[in-house]
Enzyme design. Sequence first.
Site, mmCIF file in Angstrom:
data_model
loop_
_atom_site.group_PDB
_atom_site.id
_atom_site.type_symbol
_atom_site.label_atom_id
_atom_site.label_comp_id
_atom_site.label_asym_id
_atom_site.label_seq_id
_atom_site.Cartn_x
_atom_site.Cartn_y
_atom_site.Cartn_z
ATOM 1 N N SER A 254 -9.632 1.499 2.937
ATOM 2 C CA SER A 254 -8.743 2.291 2.122
ATOM 3 C C SER A 254 -7.667 1.492 1.393
ATOM 4 C CB SER A 254 -8.057 3.353 2.989
ATOM 5 O OG SER A 254 -7.203 2.740 3.968
ATOM 6 N N LYS B 87 0.846 -1.196 0.000
ATOM 7 C CA LYS B 87 0.000 0.000 0.000
ATOM 8 C C LYS B 87 0.886 1.252 0.000
ATOM 9 C CE LYS B 87 -3.868 1.904 2.769
ATOM 10 N NZ LYS B 87 -4.755 1.616 3.935
ATOM 11 N N SER C 153 -9.851 -1.038 7.067
ATOM 12 C CA SER C 153 -9.270 -0.722 5.761
ATOM 13 C C SER C 153 -8.591 -1.892 5.058
ATOM 14 C CB SER C 153 -8.278 0.441 5.878
ATOM 15 O OG SER C 153 -8.978 1.652 5.950
#
Lengths: 83, 464
Positions: B153, B77, B177
């Site tokens: 996310s 990420k 997330s």
Amino acid sequence: VPDEAASGTDEQHMVAALLASQGFSIPPDELKIISGIYDSWRAAVNELYFPAAAATAPTSFAANFGETPTTCPLHLPSRPTSQ
Amino acid sequence: VSPATIRAAADALRRGVTTSTALTRALLDRAQLLNETLGAFVTITAESAMAAAEQADRDFAAGTDAGPLQGIPIALKDIIATADAPTTANSVILPRDWGGCTDAPVAARLRRAGAVIIGKTTTYEFACGQPDPGKAFLIPRNPWNTAHTSSGSSSGTAISVVAGLALGAVGTDTAGSIRAPAAATGATGLKVSFGRVPKSGVVPLGHSLDTVGPMARTAYDCALLLAAMAGHDPSDVLSASCAVPSYADSLDGRVEGLRIGLPRDYFYDSASVDDEMRTAVLAAVDVLRDAGAIVREVDVPYAREASVANQVILFSEAFGYHRDNLIRRWGEYGRYTRLALIKGGLFTGGDYAQAQRVRTVFRGVARAVLDQVDVIITPGAPAPADLIASMDMQGAALGANFNRQWSLAGLPALAVPCGFSSAKLPLSMQIIGRPFAEADVLRVGDAYQLLTTWHECRPPIAAM
């Protein structure tokens, strides 16, 4: 805070004043949205003040981390207890 | 055809069926072909990935084997600092050299284990809000239907795994997330116990809640990734000092006698729980019951309050981190990011303190329930993935949420795919365990995946 906010509701004035006191300058259309967000969240946050929580000893920020399981609790099995 | 899992690829590499170079090249080609459509990556690090793959092949040839991740292409990420690419957090606010152009401990550990990092994946800006089409970043899209959100996310982390652009990936989870995008896309995603994986070198959101965890096609692959990621690092004083077990060794497929708790109230009975989601999760529980698990209903009070407390703490802490930039650079943040973050400036000190008290109360609730059962199972999300066009971050923020409670309590929780809706979108269950009992939730997820094939389903776009 732009002048347009002056025509808003009491709540919008309060939100605008609170943010302005911290140095924010936010466009009126977004201030209106933020005021709506504040309104809905205020109702939800007020529900956190329930008796069981009020009866909990207040914890300091540092104490909160002390309660966070950052060390491995030895009494917990690594596999389901019934296995 | 590339192997679909880390486990299969590790086996293929050792049998000489493929090489890391060939595997990495194939996934890079697919990532470059599909990235405009899916918005999985902010940066694809092709050059450094190929160099790492060649090194892995040289190591294999020399008889050096660092373990099951050697030569395996993975993604991180884009809030995790790496030496070979900028870290953007999908924002123009963050300096591109954030993290000092060095690997975060979790990235360094994965490289030491031989993993090949092929790129930095899309996140909601600073891991909150929702994507803003007005900003210069790709919109992440669900590989099963690109009109639908991948949730967030850790959106790109999930997309890269499900679309076959990476064999595993790393995300972060502060309030869901990892679990929410895993649920939306059909990935398997693990939110670890708070402190299990060091989070230094990772852009913070809510620093008393943030965790770094793996996502992959299977619980088994998550176990392989976690073994390399977990353990104390002196750069993160909140990282746990307890030993890291060999997670994969505990996956024996057995659930006989395992006690599963079902919290009907709120988690199954809320009006916002989609019927297909509820039915699929209860069917998954039946699979485990048929395999010998003992299922009982449990009471988890204060679930809604715990969800709200998570958000008060998260946005208060995030506001502290972002306030000065929000004041000076309001318009440079994405619209939905700034409207989410500003909430933290409207909560009072008393609200934050009270949310911490609720956290103490809910930890007690979770502890009491997990004294009665070994794991708790809930839906991974109230409903399948929304249409991108109808995303409503503010509306969803106060709706039913099944992830935040366990973040508040610092517990491990695994999202596992368990079916598809009539609209052909993934459905998912969440398995919650005791503190640092990642092995337990992985064991249950792995046992379920040995009995079912939902995790093997691939979206048509993955065949391109």
